[in-house]
Write a protein that holds these residues in place. Structure first.
Motif, mmCIF file in Angstrom:
data_model
loop_
_atom_site.group_PDB
_atom_site.id
_atom_site.type_symbol
_atom_site.label_atom_id
_atom_site.label_comp_id
_atom_site.label_asym_id
_atom_site.label_seq_id
_atom_site.Cartn_x
_atom_site.Cartn_y
_atom_site.Cartn_z
ATOM 1 N N ILE A 274 0.846 -1.207 0.000
ATOM 2 C CA ILE A 274 0.000 0.000 0.000
ATOM 3 C C ILE A 274 0.877 1.250 0.000
ATOM 4 C CG2 ILE A 274 -1.639 1.367 1.368
ATOM 5 C CD1 ILE A 274 -3.035 -0.895 -0.015
ATOM 6 N N ALA A 275 1.930 1.262 0.809
ATOM 7 C CA ALA A 275 2.832 2.420 0.865
ATOM 8 C C ALA A 275 3.458 2.668 -0.503
ATOM 9 C CB ALA A 275 3.907 2.205 1.922
ATOM 10 N N ALA A 276 3.845 1.609 -1.196
ATOM 11 C CA ALA A 276 4.432 1.759 -2.537
ATOM 12 C C ALA A 276 3.405 2.339 -3.507
ATOM 13 C CB ALA A 276 4.952 0.412 -3.038
ATOM 14 N N ARG A 277 2.169 1.888 -3.412
ATOM 15 C CA ARG A 277 1.115 2.433 -4.287
ATOM 16 C C ARG A 277 0.883 3.915 -4.024
ATOM 17 N NH1 ARG A 277 -4.073 -0.801 -3.470
ATOM 18 N NH2 ARG A 277 -4.877 0.873 -4.782
ATOM 19 N N ILE A 278 0.900 4.296 -2.752
ATOM 20 C CA ILE A 278 0.691 5.708 -2.397
ATOM 21 C C ILE A 278 1.851 6.558 -2.910
ATOM 22 C CG2 ILE A 278 0.569 7.329 -0.454
ATOM 23 C CD1 ILE A 278 -1.066 5.128 1.029
ATOM 24 N N ARG A 279 3.090 6.069 -2.738
ATOM 25 C CA ARG A 279 4.257 6.809 -3.250
ATOM 26 C C ARG A 279 4.164 6.999 -4.759
ATOM 27 N NH1 ARG A 279 6.974 3.733 0.398
ATOM 28 N NH2 ARG A 279 7.599 2.210 -1.167
ATOM 29 N N THR A 280 3.802 5.948 -5.462
ATOM 30 C CA THR A 280 3.687 6.025 -6.921
ATOM 31 C C THR A 280 2.615 7.030 -7.320
ATOM 32 O OG1 THR A 280 4.395 3.729 -7.168
ATOM 33 C CG2 THR A 280 3.206 4.689 -9.016
ATOM 34 N N ASN B 33 -6.373 13.047 -8.163
ATOM 35 C CA ASN B 33 -5.608 11.842 -8.455
ATOM 36 C C ASN B 33 -6.385 10.617 -7.958
ATOM 37 O OD1 ASN B 33 -3.737 9.740 -8.449
ATOM 38 N ND2 ASN B 33 -2.011 11.113 -8.053
ATOM 39 N N GLY B 34 -7.121 9.970 -8.854
ATOM 40 C CA GLY B 34 -7.937 8.807 -8.506
ATOM 41 C C GLY B 34 -7.123 7.650 -7.973
ATOM 42 N N GLU B 35 -5.933 7.462 -8.519
ATOM 43 C CA GLU B 35 -5.063 6.371 -8.080
ATOM 44 C C GLU B 35 -4.663 6.572 -6.614
ATOM 45 O OE1 GLU B 35 -0.734 4.412 -9.256
ATOM 46 O OE2 GLU B 35 -1.603 5.922 -10.568
ATOM 47 N N TYR B 36 -4.352 7.813 -6.248
ATOM 48 C CA TYR B 36 -3.981 8.136 -4.880
ATOM 49 C C TYR B 36 -5.149 7.880 -3.929
ATOM 50 C CZ TYR B 36 -2.775 10.908 -0.762
ATOM 51 O OH TYR B 36 -2.547 11.324 0.528
ATOM 52 N N ALA C 158 -7.739 5.953 -4.343
ATOM 53 C CA ALA C 158 -8.027 4.516 -4.265
ATOM 54 C C ALA C 158 -7.029 3.822 -3.332
ATOM 55 C CB ALA C 158 -7.978 3.892 -5.647
ATOM 56 N N ALA C 159 -5.761 4.203 -3.427
ATOM 57 C CA ALA C 159 -4.736 3.603 -2.571
ATOM 58 C C ALA C 159 -4.977 3.970 -1.104
ATOM 59 C CB ALA C 159 -3.342 4.040 -3.010
ATOM 60 N N LYS C 160 -5.357 5.226 -0.839
ATOM 61 C CA LYS C 160 -5.637 5.649 0.530
ATOM 62 C C LYS C 160 -6.862 4.906 1.090
ATOM 63 C CE LYS C 160 -3.840 8.490 2.713
ATOM 64 N NZ LYS C 160 -2.784 8.326 3.731
ATOM 65 N N GLU C 161 -7.864 4.693 0.251
ATOM 66 C CA GLU C 161 -9.045 3.939 0.683
ATOM 67 C C GLU C 161 -8.666 2.491 0.993
ATOM 68 O OE1 GLU C 161 -13.289 2.598 -1.171
ATOM 69 O OE2 GLU C 161 -12.672 4.680 -1.509
ATOM 70 N N ASP C 162 -7.840 1.900 0.136
ATOM 71 C CA ASP C 162 -7.367 0.532 0.382
ATOM 72 C C ASP C 162 -6.537 0.461 1.658
ATOM 73 O OD1 ASP C 162 -8.653 -0.311 -1.895
ATOM 74 O OD2 ASP C 162 -6.828 -0.431 -3.127
ATOM 75 N N GLN C 163 -5.768 1.527 1.923
ATOM 76 C CA GLN C 163 -4.984 1.583 3.149
ATOM 77 C C GLN C 163 -5.910 1.578 4.375
ATOM 78 O OE1 GLN C 163 -2.954 5.289 4.064
ATOM 79 N NE2 GLN C 163 -1.177 4.127 4.821
ATOM 80 N N ALA C 164 -6.990 2.336 4.306
ATOM 81 C CA ALA C 164 -7.946 2.379 5.413
ATOM 82 C C ALA C 164 -8.580 1.002 5.637
ATOM 83 C CB ALA C 164 -9.024 3.421 5.140
ATOM 84 N N HIS C 165 -8.924 0.313 4.544
ATOM 85 C CA HIS C 165 -9.494 -1.035 4.663
ATOM 86 C C HIS C 165 -8.479 -2.003 5.272
ATOM 87 C CE1 HIS C 165 -13.278 -0.193 2.725
ATOM 88 N NE2 HIS C 165 -12.660 0.307 1.657
ATOM 89 N N LEU C 166 -7.229 -1.881 4.849
ATOM 90 C CA LEU C 166 -6.175 -2.740 5.385
ATOM 91 C C LEU C 166 -6.005 -2.519 6.887
ATOM 92 C CD1 LEU C 166 -3.735 -4.707 4.864
ATOM 93 C CD2 LEU C 166 -2.357 -2.636 4.677
ATOM 94 N N GLU C 167 -5.958 -1.263 7.306
ATOM 95 C CA GLU C 167 -5.781 -0.962 8.730
ATOM 96 C C GLU C 167 -6.977 -1.442 9.552
ATOM 97 O OE1 GLU C 167 -2.983 -0.087 10.183
ATOM 98 O OE2 GLU C 167 -2.032 -0.027 8.212
#
Length: 160
Positions: free
Chosen positions: A34-40, A50-53, A55-64
């Protein structure tokens, strides 16, 4: 019955090991990915559109959230030793062949904690209506259990 009545979630040793493995995987590999996706995504510029950003932040919230739930399950876990030897009744951690008298189908079911339950793999929760009904009965016993679809008659053919 070999399931403790105290507070906590009954779980087998194998279930506890799987829970710890999943938590470890999410806390290390999952977070790194997830961190790599956010950096990218950040490298692509303007974060507000930035939709990609996002989406990655939302996935990070689900992961946590998943990590927190697994940690809570781990805190609540109470390892119950699976019954061993030639037991006379179906107990926690034990498997049995069970015939559904309505359909004639024979299922192999293992009684496990709620967090380990997976009906597709033949793992019934000790807290489910069917699990509760079968628990502590010997081979040859027929039990009736109310399920959402009506009443089922189940016969324990043999304990494995």
């Amino acid at each position: 019955m070999s399931v403790p009545n105290n507070e906590g979630e009954p779980i087998t040793e194998a279930g506890l090991a799987a829970l710890k493995a999943e938590l470890g995987e999410l806390e290390t590999v999952g977070r790194r990915e997830i961190a790599a996706r956010i950096r990218t995504a950040r490298a692509h510029g303007d974060l507000s559109e930035n939709g990609e950003y996002h989406a990655a932040k939302e996935d990070q919230a689900h992961l946590e959230t998943r990590i927190q739930r697994l940690r809570q399950r781990l805190r609540d876990a109470v390892v119950v030793q699976a019954a061993e030897g030639p037991g006379l009744t179906l107990a926690f951690g034990r498997s049995a062949e069970v015939r559904d008298e309505g359909t004639g189908e024979v299922h192999t079911w293992t009684i496990v904690g709620a967090t380990e339950a997976d009906r597709t793999r033949g793992r019934l929760s000790v807290q489910s209506p069917v699990g509760k009904a079968l628990l502590d009965h010997p081979p040859g016993a027929t039990v009736e259990v109310r399920v959402p679809g009506g009443t089922r008659r189940l016969t324990i053919e043999r304990i494995l």
